[in-house]
Enzyme design. Structure first.
Site, PDB file in Angstrom:
ATOM      1  CB  ILE A 217      -0.992   0.018   1.189  1.00 21.88           C
ATOM      2  CG1 ILE A 217      -0.259  -0.148   2.520  1.00 21.88           C
ATOM      3  CG2 ILE A 217      -2.043  -1.067   1.023  1.00 21.88           C
ATOM      4  CD1 ILE A 217      -1.159  -0.047   3.731  1.00 21.88           C
ATOM      5  CG  HIS A 218       3.208   2.407   2.473  1.00 26.59           C
ATOM      6  ND1 HIS A 218       3.206   1.313   3.303  1.00 26.59           N
ATOM      7  CD2 HIS A 218       2.409   3.328   3.057  1.00 26.59           C
ATOM      8  CE1 HIS A 218       2.448   1.560   4.361  1.00 26.59           C
ATOM      9  NE2 HIS A 218       1.949   2.774   4.233  1.00 26.59           N
TER      10      HIS A 218
END
Length: 530
Positions: free
Chosen positions: A214-215
């Site tokens: 998610i990053h």
């Protein structure tokens, strides 16, 4: 990302400020994040979640009764500092210790650990729990990242704290939930930070990345973009590879990462629900929507938290919660919808009452009274006087908790009138007992005294010895407050004789007092501090 920002450096702070303003009934801002609008009950474990901003609803959206007590919010994709985390924890803690929950990322591990050390130095029992659900991030489960499984793990852990479990038990339940949770996701495109001219990371057009973080952390591999059913099958097959032997129940979360919207998710979930049913796995309170996002990232993830038969984790997952982004009243709402669809007024009324009970359990007295009132209207329409009287009593109870004694007294008098019409002697005795108690709270001791005396007579007619004894003790306390210690002593003596006679009843004799009476009246004399 849409350019709705002022100064990118202030984006996270301005977002949390607007969030707190929009949900002032549930949260309040503090340095470093938000806490519940109402104080943590004394002695309850305070669960404080957190991580970088940019993942809403995680983590601030999960603060509220039945869920978290606070959330520490860092800058976009950056861990909050140890000082911010400790600040939120101090605002949330109220004698039960603090349990920190966060995903397994280096910055969070460091800063939440430092905050826990600071609190322990101040005499606060502080623990940490990391979520490690991301299958794609590492073969060793203990080294995995925490992604959408945050929701199920934290919800279960927070429900344990809400029900009054001690910090050792809450921590143990959180670790069990984490060990039972697996997540796998696909990304279709990356995200853009506020104010940035280009995406932080990206996926090539027509491709999809399995396990992309998610990053922007690396995933397992890339493949050609395919149809919804194939994606559903690949996600479910991947998660089920690590299912416990004989798994038959699981919490199911299909999570959108920001740009993949609800209708698309529902198309995918249709296939997942079919596959789970075919595999004989019950989906317990499934959730489909955006819960752990990554700004405007396109993609989705599937999380399963596996439950054993009669597992308390399943009940904790289904327990009521009232947070800005998670209102776990699903099972009651489903029952309400089913009753309405079947045009079954009785089932609809019971479901309305259940919704009221859930709000009462969460301490939301206004919503509880509102839903009880809807159920009451249903009963009155059908001429069900006994149920209507009982609901008047439940409405009185929430008004009493809220300190609205005038409204509570009106509801209790309506309940009493209903029980009299029904000729229900035990219920009249209990209603009079409650009426006397609320009159005492309202600062009307003389009226409370007379009502209590009337309640004693009705309890005698009902043959309820324990209620009579409880009322005698209440009379004694009221007489003490009115300055008549001699009369108070007589009533305490009467209560002791009644209880002594009941305890001396022959073995096997049937107990007459009702369960409701025992729950309604506390058999003790108030101390001077009460």
């Amino acid at each position: 990302m849409a350019p709705l920002t002022n100064d990118a450096r202030r984006f996270a702070r301005e977002a949390i400020g607007g969030f707190a303003a929009a949900h002032a009934d549930l949260v309040r801002p503090v340095h470093g994040g938000v806490v519940r609008a109402s104080a943590t009950p004394p002695g309850q474990v305070a669960v404080v979640l957190g991580g970088g901003s940019g993942h809403y609803p995680a983590f601030a959206g999960w603060v509220g009764p039945g869920f978290a007590h606070g959330a520490a919010c860092g800058e976009i994709f950056a861990s909050p500092s140890a000082g911010q985390i400790a600040s939120v924890a101090r605002a949330a803690e109220n004698g039960g210790g603090v349990l920190f929950g966060f995903g397994n990322y280096a910055g969070d591990v460091l800063h939440f650990g430092q905050a826990a050390q600071r609190l322990r130095a101040e005499g606060v029992d502080a623990r940490v729990l990391t979520v490690t659900d991301d299958l794609a991030s590492h073969p060793d489960p203990s080294q995995r990242r925490g992604i959408a499984g945050d929701l199920t793990v934290f919800k279960i852990m927070c429900a344990a704290a809400e029900r009054g479990a001690g910090i050792d038990e809450v921590e143990e339940i959180g670790r069990r939930a984490n060990a039972a949770t697996r997540t796998l996701g696909y990304a279709f495109d990356g995200c853009t930070l506020p104010g940035a001219p280009r995406p932080l990371f990206s996926v090539a057009p027509g491709r999809m990345a399995l396990g992309l973080g998610i990053h922007g952390e690396p995933g397992l591999d890339e493949a050609e973009l395919t149809d919804a059913d194939t994606i559903a099958d690949r996600l479910l097959d991947g998660v089920l590879k690590e299912a416990p032997d004989g798994a038959r129940r699981a919490a199911v979360l299909l999570n959108g990462l920001g740009a993949t919207k609800y209708e698309e998710l529902f198309v995918v979930y249709r296939r997942i629900a079919e596959r789970l049913a075919a595999a004989g796995i019950e989906a317990v309170a499934p959730e489909v929507g955006e819960h752990v996002t990554s700004l405007d990232m396109a993609g989705l993830s599937l999380t399963l938290t596996f439950f054993e038969e009669d597992d308390e984790l399943a009940e904790l997952w289904r327990a009521p919660a009232l947070a800005p982004a998670f209102r776990a009243l699903t099972r009651y709402r489903a029952a309400l919808d089913a009753g309405r669809a079947a045009r079954d007024p009785y089932a609809t009324g019971r479901a309305m009452e259940s919704v009221g009970g859930a709000y009462q359990e969460l301490g939301d007295w206004q919503r509880a009274a509102d839903w009880y009132g809807r159920a009451l209207a249903q009963r009155l329409t059908r001429g069900e006087r006994s149920d209507a009287a009982r609901l008047h009593g439940r409405i009185a109870g929430v008004h009493t908790y809220a300190g609205r004694y005038g409204e509570a007294l009106r509801s209790l008098r309506s309940a009493l009138a209903g029980y009299r019409k029904e000729g229900d002697v035990p219920a009249q005795a209990r209603a009079l007992s409650e009426l006397a108690r609320v009159l005492e709270y309202a600062g009307r001791p003389e009226e409370s005294l007379h009502t209590c005396q009337e309640a004693v007579e009705w309890a005698r007619r009902a043959g309820d010895v324990r209620l009579q004894a409880a009322l005698q003790l209440r009379l004694a306390d009221t007489l003490d407050r009115l300055g008549d210690p001699a009369a108070a002593k007589l009533h305490r003596g009467a209560a002791e004789r009644m209880l002594g006679e009941e305890l001396a009843a022959p073995e096997g004799a049937e107990a007459k007092p009702s369960e409701q009476a025992a729950n309604t009246c506390e058999i003790r004399s108030a101390s001077a501090e009460d």
